[in-house]
Scaffold this active site. Structure first.
Site: not given
Ligand code: GAL
Length: 718
Positions: A130, A169, A325, A373-374, A376
């Site tokens: 990304r 971000e 977030e 990110e599975q 996360h």
């Molecule tokens: C952030 C991001 C999210 C996700 C997250 C994971 O920096 O905006 O899309 O990737 O980290 O921790």
């Protein structure tokens, strides 16, 4: 969900209907608990039912959805979000919709491969992750406007959509500084304007006589790519300014389009402060309110850094901000992804609210079955059989806690904001200047800000930030103390005047080492550390301390007596103007033995003072109390433990002391002798992840005790 809960602190999450399969998915029905294979729409319906049950008030949608909504050039499928928006509306859940520019689709990259960014080492970032775009690229700028308009028109008038987020971000993954041909062309234009077309003016400003760097025209200038030794630091600073301006212009294009096609919906962005590349003041200037992504890079959470980052976000727009977030404990991007205990999440919620957050959205609602990110964390577990996850219990506990706070104190829609006690100058150009020619891997302005924050939090003082004294000049009188935390640049005549005026009205000024060394073009000043007059003192010498190296500073008896430790940086100052008195000296073991470590200017008949520290005090209780004494600055309350953070909040005539205790052991809060204490609410999370909220009515004592891992809000009676 009841509406009283909704208002005081919004809880929510990022939600991805665009990641839900069109095949049937195995889902647990919320009402019956049965496991069934559900269609996409049925699955969404169950998701929303579950959100309502959890007490989720807000969701964020769409930031990575470009290829889903526009799978091929000219093919437009906004229906991907239709059901989710309708269901959100039906369930009274507010939506923050995002522009999808952080992930341009493959077809666009294939048509214009040079949209891909290039790093400082000349590496082209490929498609497949990304932020793979160059915001200097004219074609991407065109696409930016086109896709924003399509999104704003398609989704921006749906009744569920209450607000917008631009992109995702800005600056994450080192994406502010780009080294493409388009960046270079735009940089040339920018430089030509900055130096009025005079290449010799640039040569002079950039000190290009050094290492034979002289330029004959703007077109000859390269971007500061990775090189054998350091690049030209003046070029690097200009490049950072230029990159930030260009990124903000890219965002501004989106904001203008959103405002036109989706009126009356405030626009925000999820800013990050883990890195300094993006100036938060510039990036938030065009926003209606600031959004923030709260993640912790360190393996152990660092509550002091979180506190000032929240305060910085509140300061950017001088109002409540929203955590867009929140790290839901375990992430996927640390070397080893640690699990934190759940009370961190509970305390971060309260800490952020006390620092001005109006709510907190978790990243993310789902836990992804696939993608990088599975692993996360998310609110809803991978295991579909689980009726209520630990995260869901925690959301319940938070809602319960905030409802109690609201009812007990009668707050209407948000907690009061911090008192304007301390103003700390946070100037991105100054931070960059120190980074570029750092002289020490240990020293950073952020560490200085950590120290100041710790000083405030140990003393119950409300902390605010501003990018410069000028920016805050109409409000300066509201503060008790102004801090220059190693502010790199010479003070201008106007700034000196503001400080002098501030002191004459009783204000205190505190400057830390490395203040006033440089000119704005990143050269060392011939007149460093001039706060008021060129004949106040001379800066004989200065330098960094090793990570393990500390200085002992002997405090004079009039200061506080005893010693404090210094670290990071030290200065040898020769005092000429005897109005500056020495409050501490470097001990015999120091290279600067006998030289002043703390200096104070207090002019006759004046209540105000300026204190300059020639080394950074180590974060110790003794240092804070000595500093309070030298500054002659009374505490609002005193915390007995470094992990217990206190801050005064104010709303009209009402005052509250907010405390969050991240330590494990009970600690105490002492209040000034005359201070009367009203009701208090003590909050913690028990082992079953249930909120323990205790109301304590009026206390006669001047001291309150607080258990480890808990928070308190105390009304102070006037
Ligand atoms: C952030 C991001 C999210 C996700 C997250 C994971 O920096 O905006 O899309 O990737 O980290 O921790």
């Amino acid at each position: 969900m009841n509406s009283t809960q909704q208002n005081l602190f919004k809880l929510g999450a990022a939600y991805y209907p665009d990641y839900i399969s069109n095949e049937k998915t195995l889902t647990r029905r919320v009402d019956s608990g049965r496991l069934e294979w559900l269609t996409n729409k049925e699955r969404l319906t169950e998701d929303f039912k579950r959100m309502v049950k959890q007490g989720i008030h807000t969701i964020r949608l769409g930031e990575f959805s470009w290829a889903k909504v526009e799978p091929a050039p000219g093919v437009w499928k906004p229906e991907v979000f239709k059901d989710a928006l309708d269901l959100a509306h039906k369930h009274n859940i507010e939506v923050i919709f995002c522009t999808p520019t952080a992930t341009p689709p493959k077809w666009l990259i294939d048509a214009h491969p040079d949209i891909l960014p290039v790093t400082r080492t000349g590496q082209k970032i490929p498609f497949g992750s990304r932020r793979h775009y160059d915001f200097h690229h004219p074609e991407y700028q065109k696409q930016n406007k086109r896709i924003t308009e399509l999104f704003a028109k398609s989704f921006g008038n749906h009744p569920a959509v209450k607000s917008w987020q631009t992109d995702n971000e800005f600056g994450c993954h080192n994406s502010v500084f780009l080294f493409t041909q388009n960046a270079k062309t735009a940089f040339h234009k920018w430089l030509e304007q900055r130096y009025n077309g005079e290449i010799e003016a640039l040569n002079e400003n950039w000190f290009t006589c050094f290492w034979s760097q002289h330029y004959r025209s703007f077109k000859e200038i390269d971007l500061p790519l990775a090189s054998w030794a350091d690049q030209n630091p003046h070029l690097e600073l200009d490049f950072r300014r230029f990159s930030n301006e260009a990124l903000c212009a890219f965002q501004r294009d989106q904001i203008e389009i959103i405002r036109k096609h989706s009126p009356n919906r405030p626009v925000t962005h999820n800013l990050m402060t883990l890195f300094t590349d993006l100036c938060p003041w510039m990036a938030s200037k065009d926003l209606d309110y600031s959004g923030f992504d709260h993640y912790q890079m360190e393996s152990e959470p660092h509550p002091v850094t979180s506190a000032w980052q929240f305060a910085l976000m509140r300061s950017t727009k001088q109002r409540h901000f929203l955590i867009l977030e929140q790290q839901p404990l375990q992430v996927n991007w640390q070397p080893t992804n640690r699990r934190f205990s759940f009370d961190w999440l509970f305390l971060w919620g309260l800490q952020s609210a006390f620092q001005g957050a109006s709510g907190m959205l978790y990243f993310s609602w789902q836990r992804m079955p696939g993608g990088c990110e599975q692993y996360h964390d998310g609110v809803v577990p991978h295991d579909v059989r689980i009726e209520k996850s630990q995260q869901e219990k925690l959301i319940e506990a938070k809602n319960h806690t905030f409802t109690k706070l609201k009812n007990e104190f009668g707050f209407t829609d948000a907690l009061p904001l911090a008192a304007r006690d301390v103003l700390c100058i946070h100037d991105s150009e100054s931070l960059w200047s120190h980074e570029i020619t750092s002289q020490s891997v240990t020293y950073t302005t952020r560490k200085q800000i950590d120290h100041i924050t710790q000083f405030c939090l140990q003393s119950g003082l409300g902390l605010w930030f501003a990018p410069s004294l000028e920016a805050e000049k109409d409000r300066l009188d509201a503060y008790k103390l102004i801090v220059l935390p190693g502010h790199a640049f010479e003070l201008t005549a106007a700034e000196r005047h503001l400080l002098k005026n501030f002191r004459s009205k009783g204000g205190r000024v505190l400057s830390l080492p490395r203040t006033g060394y440089k000119t704005r073009n990143n050269k060392l000043s011939p007149l460093p550390a001039v706060f008021y007059s060129e004949t106040d003192f001379y800066l004989d010498d200065y330098g960094a301390l090793l990570e393990s190296e500390t200085e002992t500073c002997d405090l004079t008896d009039t200061a506080a007596g005893g010693h404090i430790e210094g670290h990071l940086w030290s200065e040898k100052i020769q005092v000429l103007n005897k109005s500056w008195t020495t409050e501490a000296t470097f001990s015999n073991k120091s290279i600067y033995a006998g030289s002043p470590a703390i200096l104070k200017l207090k002019e006759d008949g004046q209540h105000g003072a300026h204190v300059h520290l020639a080394t950074c005090p180590m974060p110790q209780k003794e240092a804070w109390s000595a500093l309070r004494k030298i500054l002659d600055l009374p505490a609002r309350a005193i915390s007995s433990a470094s992990e217990l953070q206190l801050q005064l909040l104010e709303s009209g005539n009402r005052k509250f002391l907010a405390g969050v205790h991240f330590g494990q052991h009970p600690s105490s809060i002492s209040l000034p002798a005359q201070q009367k204490i009203g009701s208090s609410v003590l909050m913690s999370l028990d082992k079953n992840l249930q909120a323990q909220v205790e109301l304590i009515t009026q206390s006669d004592s001047q001291s309150l005790s607080i258990p480890g891992r808990s928070a308190i809000l105390v009304e102070l009676l006037t």
